[in-house]
Design a protein around this motif. Structure first.
Motif, PDB file in Angstrom:
ATOM      1  N   GLU A 110     -10.922  14.750  -0.905  1.00 19.53           N
ATOM      2  CA  GLU A 110      -9.568  15.265  -1.146  1.00 19.53           C
ATOM      3  C   GLU A 110      -9.060  15.273  -2.651  1.00 19.53           C
ATOM      4  O   GLU A 110      -9.503  14.692  -3.367  1.00 19.53           O
ATOM      5  CB  GLU A 110      -8.527  14.356  -0.342  1.00 19.53           C
ATOM      6  CG  GLU A 110      -8.711  14.313   1.104  1.00 19.53           C
ATOM      7  CD  GLU A 110      -7.790  13.493   1.925  1.00 19.53           C
ATOM      8  OE1 GLU A 110      -7.630  12.225   1.292  1.00 19.53           O
ATOM      9  OE2 GLU A 110      -7.008  13.773   2.993  1.00 19.53           O
ATOM     10  N   ARG A 111      -8.329  16.341  -2.835  1.00 23.92           N
ATOM     11  CA  ARG A 111      -7.776  16.611  -4.313  1.00 23.92           C
ATOM     12  C   ARG A 111      -6.531  16.203  -4.391  1.00 23.92           C
ATOM     13  O   ARG A 111      -5.796  15.889  -5.688  1.00 23.92           O
ATOM     14  CB  ARG A 111      -7.896  18.114  -4.609  1.00 23.92           C
ATOM     15  CG  ARG A 111      -9.468  18.447  -4.604  1.00 23.92           C
ATOM     16  CD  ARG A 111     -10.318  17.500  -5.770  1.00 23.92           C
ATOM     17  NE  ARG A 111     -11.561  17.854  -5.474  1.00 23.92           N
ATOM     18  CZ  ARG A 111     -12.496  16.966  -5.168  1.00 23.92           C
ATOM     19  NH1 ARG A 111     -11.748  15.984  -4.489  1.00 23.92           N
ATOM     20  NH2 ARG A 111     -13.697  17.161  -4.986  1.00 23.92           N
ATOM     21  N   GLU A 112      -5.457  16.406  -3.371  1.00 22.25           N
ATOM     22  CA  GLU A 112      -4.274  16.065  -3.592  1.00 22.25           C
ATOM     23  C   GLU A 112      -3.666  15.520  -2.384  1.00 22.25           C
ATOM     24  O   GLU A 112      -4.085  15.987  -1.319  1.00 22.25           O
ATOM     25  CB  GLU A 112      -3.339  17.350  -4.225  1.00 22.25           C
ATOM     26  CG  GLU A 112      -1.874  17.103  -4.472  1.00 22.25           C
ATOM     27  CD  GLU A 112      -1.380  18.621  -5.206  1.00 22.25           C
ATOM     28  OE1 GLU A 112      -2.012  19.064  -6.032  1.00 22.25           O
ATOM     29  OE2 GLU A 112      -0.360  18.746  -4.714  1.00 22.25           O
ATOM     30  N   LYS A 113      -2.568  14.555  -2.461  1.00 22.76           N
ATOM     31  CA  LYS A 113      -1.959  14.132  -1.321  1.00 22.76           C
ATOM     32  C   LYS A 113      -0.503  13.833  -1.646  1.00 22.76           C
ATOM     33  O   LYS A 113      -0.085  13.481  -2.769  1.00 22.76           O
ATOM     34  CB  LYS A 113      -2.603  12.715  -0.947  1.00 22.76           C
ATOM     35  CG  LYS A 113      -2.577  12.543   0.722  1.00 22.76           C
ATOM     36  CD  LYS A 113      -3.654  11.620   1.009  1.00 22.76           C
ATOM     37  CE  LYS A 113      -3.654  11.480   2.688  1.00 22.76           C
ATOM     38  NZ  LYS A 113      -4.751  10.700   3.046  1.00 22.76           N
ATOM     39  N   HIS A 114       0.479  13.883  -0.596  1.00 21.80           N
ATOM     40  CA  HIS A 114       1.606  13.629  -0.839  1.00 21.80           C
ATOM     41  C   HIS A 114       2.307  12.687   0.105  1.00 21.80           C
ATOM     42  O   HIS A 114       1.837  12.375   1.348  1.00 21.80           O
ATOM     43  CB  HIS A 114       2.636  14.990  -0.696  1.00 21.80           C
ATOM     44  CG  HIS A 114       2.272  15.995  -1.622  1.00 21.80           C
ATOM     45  ND1 HIS A 114       3.053  16.411  -2.744  1.00 21.80           N
ATOM     46  CD2 HIS A 114       1.182  16.810  -1.871  1.00 21.80           C
ATOM     47  CE1 HIS A 114       2.500  17.460  -3.478  1.00 21.80           C
ATOM     48  NE2 HIS A 114       1.420  17.630  -2.889  1.00 21.80           N
ATOM     49  N   SER A 115       3.358  11.812  -0.321  1.00 18.74           N
ATOM     50  CA  SER A 115       3.991  10.922   0.483  1.00 18.74           C
ATOM     51  C   SER A 115       5.266  10.881  -0.069  1.00 18.74           C
ATOM     52  O   SER A 115       5.599   9.934  -0.980  1.00 18.74           O
ATOM     53  CB  SER A 115       3.259   9.784   0.774  1.00 18.74           C
ATOM     54  OG  SER A 115       3.883   8.888   1.816  1.00 18.74           O
ATOM     55  N   GLY A 116       6.650  11.425   0.526  1.00 20.74           N
ATOM     56  CA  GLY A 116       7.842  11.375   0.158  1.00 20.74           C
ATOM     57  C   GLY A 116       7.732  11.866  -1.483  1.00 20.74           C
ATOM     58  O   GLY A 116       7.286  12.937  -1.584  1.00 20.74           O
ATOM     59  N   ARG A 117       8.298  11.178  -2.418  1.00 19.64           N
ATOM     60  CA  ARG A 117       8.443  11.545  -3.801  1.00 19.64           C
ATOM     61  C   ARG A 117       7.209  11.090  -4.589  1.00 19.64           C
ATOM     62  O   ARG A 117       7.047  11.176  -5.595  1.00 19.64           O
ATOM     63  CB  ARG A 117       9.344  10.422  -4.250  1.00 19.64           C
ATOM     64  CG  ARG A 117      11.043  10.938  -3.778  1.00 19.64           C
ATOM     65  CD  ARG A 117      11.985  10.319  -4.552  1.00 19.64           C
ATOM     66  NE  ARG A 117      12.048   8.656  -4.420  1.00 19.64           N
ATOM     67  CZ  ARG A 117      11.582   7.701  -5.332  1.00 19.64           C
ATOM     68  NH1 ARG A 117      11.415   7.998  -6.468  1.00 19.64           N
ATOM     69  NH2 ARG A 117      11.857   6.488  -4.926  1.00 19.64           N
ATOM     70  N   LEU A 118       6.126  10.842  -3.725  1.00 15.65           N
ATOM     71  CA  LEU A 118       4.826  10.441  -4.427  1.00 15.65           C
ATOM     72  C   LEU A 118       3.905  11.437  -4.366  1.00 15.65           C
ATOM     73  O   LEU A 118       3.818  12.204  -3.134  1.00 15.65           O
ATOM     74  CB  LEU A 118       4.138   9.140  -3.696  1.00 15.65           C
ATOM     75  CG  LEU A 118       4.993   7.770  -3.662  1.00 15.65           C
ATOM     76  CD1 LEU A 118       4.276   6.858  -3.081  1.00 15.65           C
ATOM     77  CD2 LEU A 118       5.452   7.403  -5.116  1.00 15.65           C
ATOM     78  N   ARG A 119       3.253  11.538  -5.444  1.00 14.35           N
ATOM     79  CA  ARG A 119       2.096  12.718  -5.268  1.00 14.35           C
ATOM     80  C   ARG A 119       0.876  12.197  -6.070  1.00 14.35           C
ATOM     81  O   ARG A 119       0.840  11.653  -7.249  1.00 14.35           O
ATOM     82  CB  ARG A 119       2.580  14.166  -6.045  1.00 14.35           C
ATOM     83  CG  ARG A 119       1.468  15.087  -6.031  1.00 14.35           C
ATOM     84  CD  ARG A 119       1.919  16.533  -6.834  1.00 14.35           C
ATOM     85  NE  ARG A 119       0.661  17.316  -7.412  1.00 14.35           N
ATOM     86  CZ  ARG A 119       0.430  17.367  -8.612  1.00 14.35           C
ATOM     87  NH1 ARG A 119       1.336  16.904  -9.424  1.00 14.35           N
ATOM     88  NH2 ARG A 119      -0.431  18.097  -8.810  1.00 14.35           N
ATOM     89  N   HIS A 154       0.875  -1.170   0.176  1.00  9.44           N
ATOM     90  CA  HIS A 154      -0.178   0.037  -0.157  1.00  9.44           C
ATOM     91  C   HIS A 154       0.823   1.260   0.075  1.00  9.44           C
ATOM     92  O   HIS A 154       1.902   1.432   0.763  1.00  9.44           O
ATOM     93  CB  HIS A 154      -0.793   0.109   1.288  1.00  9.44           C
ATOM     94  CG  HIS A 154      -1.715   1.108   1.461  1.00  9.44           C
ATOM     95  ND1 HIS A 154      -1.700   2.320   2.250  1.00  9.44           N
ATOM     96  CD2 HIS A 154      -2.938   1.163   0.691  1.00  9.44           C
ATOM     97  CE1 HIS A 154      -2.513   3.160   1.822  1.00  9.44           C
ATOM     98  NE2 HIS A 154      -3.366   2.651   1.175  1.00  9.44           N
ATOM     99  N   LEU A 155       0.506   2.252  -1.023  1.00 10.47           N
ATOM    100  CA  LEU A 155       1.295   3.357  -0.854  1.00 10.47           C
ATOM    101  C   LEU A 155       0.735   4.617  -0.455  1.00 10.47           C
ATOM    102  O   LEU A 155       1.299   5.338   0.273  1.00 10.47           O
ATOM    103  CB  LEU A 155       1.730   3.689  -2.393  1.00 10.47           C
ATOM    104  CG  LEU A 155       2.566   2.868  -3.069  1.00 10.47           C
ATOM    105  CD1 LEU A 155       2.529   3.053  -4.768  1.00 10.47           C
ATOM    106  CD2 LEU A 155       3.902   2.422  -2.657  1.00 10.47           C
ATOM    107  N   ILE A 156      -0.579   4.762  -0.680  1.00  8.88           N
ATOM    108  CA  ILE A 156      -1.192   6.153  -0.346  1.00  8.88           C
ATOM    109  C   ILE A 156      -2.713   5.848  -0.459  1.00  8.88           C
ATOM    110  O   ILE A 156      -2.943   5.271  -1.610  1.00  8.88           O
ATOM    111  CB  ILE A 156      -0.785   7.305  -1.117  1.00  8.88           C
ATOM    112  CG1 ILE A 156      -1.020   8.613  -0.609  1.00  8.88           C
ATOM    113  CG2 ILE A 156      -1.062   7.254  -2.577  1.00  8.88           C
ATOM    114  CD1 ILE A 156      -0.075   9.552  -0.945  1.00  8.88           C
ATOM    115  N   LEU A 157      -3.638   6.524   0.248  1.00  4.10           N
ATOM    116  CA  LEU A 157      -5.025   6.536   0.021  1.00  4.10           C
ATOM    117  C   LEU A 157      -5.465   8.023  -0.007  1.00  4.10           C
ATOM    118  O   LEU A 157      -5.048   8.917   0.751  1.00  4.10           O
ATOM    119  CB  LEU A 157      -5.716   5.931   1.378  1.00  4.10           C
ATOM    120  CG  LEU A 157      -7.067   5.715   1.718  1.00  4.10           C
ATOM    121  CD1 LEU A 157      -7.357   4.567   2.469  1.00  4.10           C
ATOM    122  CD2 LEU A 157      -7.646   7.088   2.108  1.00  4.10           C
ATOM    123  N   ILE A 158      -6.436   8.391  -0.920  1.00  3.90           N
ATOM    124  CA  ILE A 158      -7.016   9.494  -1.031  1.00  3.90           C
ATOM    125  C   ILE A 158      -8.577   9.521  -0.884  1.00  3.90           C
ATOM    126  O   ILE A 158      -9.093   8.724  -1.667  1.00  3.90           O
ATOM    127  CB  ILE A 158      -6.368  10.282  -2.429  1.00  3.90           C
ATOM    128  CG1 ILE A 158      -6.795  11.685  -2.307  1.00  3.90           C
ATOM    129  CG2 ILE A 158      -6.778   9.549  -3.663  1.00  3.90           C
ATOM    130  CD1 ILE A 158      -6.094  12.656  -3.544  1.00  3.90           C
TER     131      ILE A 158
END
Lengths: 114, 111
Positions: B53-62, B45-49
């Motif tokens: 929500e319109r945008e989310k960041h996690s490290g080098r991920l957008r 799992h990388l990221i959940l939006i």
């Protein structure tokens, strides 16, 4: 470390044979899922369970069976009724509502019919 | 049924470049998630939006989400060879108890 353990990593099934894939988690997660992945394809849901002693069919349940007698364990049996069982099988779990949580996956079992 | 469809199916870039993958879905969703799968392994799992929500960041991920267009994108900045993997989007429909996965984008980052 907490996680999901799937075993075996590789499994070979003869025609007409039932086989059982193991999935154990020590994350104290409530919900568990079984997915099937064919080459170059996404994941398709076989069965899922949100609580002990209860489970629901997914999109491709025919030829498969499951049990959920313990919170930590969700074994999948591939029966002889499943005509094309060769695939990569993935088990996943989540602590609660998917509104807030993603899945934790095991490393998978590759099943081949011989 | 497949809810999400990733685009492109395959992407090959050089190390240091940015990688953008897109996902489209058909019905209204509660949230959308992105996962990575290394060859022969389970998904991570990388990221959940969430749908609000319109945008989310996690490290080098957008990750971006456009509910009016029923689409999401995953941007990996300054890619590395270790980012080589398949990337899947998965959507949770409102009122559902299960994720529906797309077929994935296979990313190759050349050193």
């Amino acid at each position: 470390d907490g996680g999901i353990t799937q075993s075996p990593k590789y499994l070979f099934r003869k025609e007409g044979q039932n086989v059982t894939l193991s999935c154990e988690q020590n994350l104290n997660h409530d919900a568990m899922y079984w997915y099937r992945q064919d080459p170059g394809q996404g994941l398709r849901l076989i069965y899922y369970s949100q609580i002990v002693n209860d489970f629901q069919k997914g999109d491709i349940a025919e030829g498969y069976s499951v049990s959920r007698e313990k919170k930590e364990s969700f074994p999948l049996t591939v029966t002889s009724a499943q005509k094309n069982p060769t695939a990569f099988y993935l088990c996943a779990s989540t602590p609660g509502q998917l509104t807030y949580y993603g899945y934790t996956f095991g490393s998978g079992t590759r099943l081949t019919v011989v | 049924s497949q809810q999400g469809e990733e685009d492109p199916q395959a992407l090959s870039i050089q190390e240091g470049e940015n990688a953008t993958m897109n996902c489209s879905y058909k019905t209204s969703i509660n949230n959308l998630q992105w996962y990575r799968q290394n060859s022969g392994r389970g998904l991570v799992h990388l990221i959940l939006i969430r749908s609000n929500e319109r945008e989310k960041h996690s490290g080098r991920l957008r990750v971006t989400l456009d509910t009016s267009k029923k689409s999401s994108s995953l941007l990996i900045t300054a890619s590395r060879a270790a980012d080589t993997a398949s990337y899947f989007c998965a959507s949770l429909q409102g009122g559902s108890e299960k994720l529906v996965f797309g077929k994935g984008t296979k990313l190759t980052v050349n050193p």
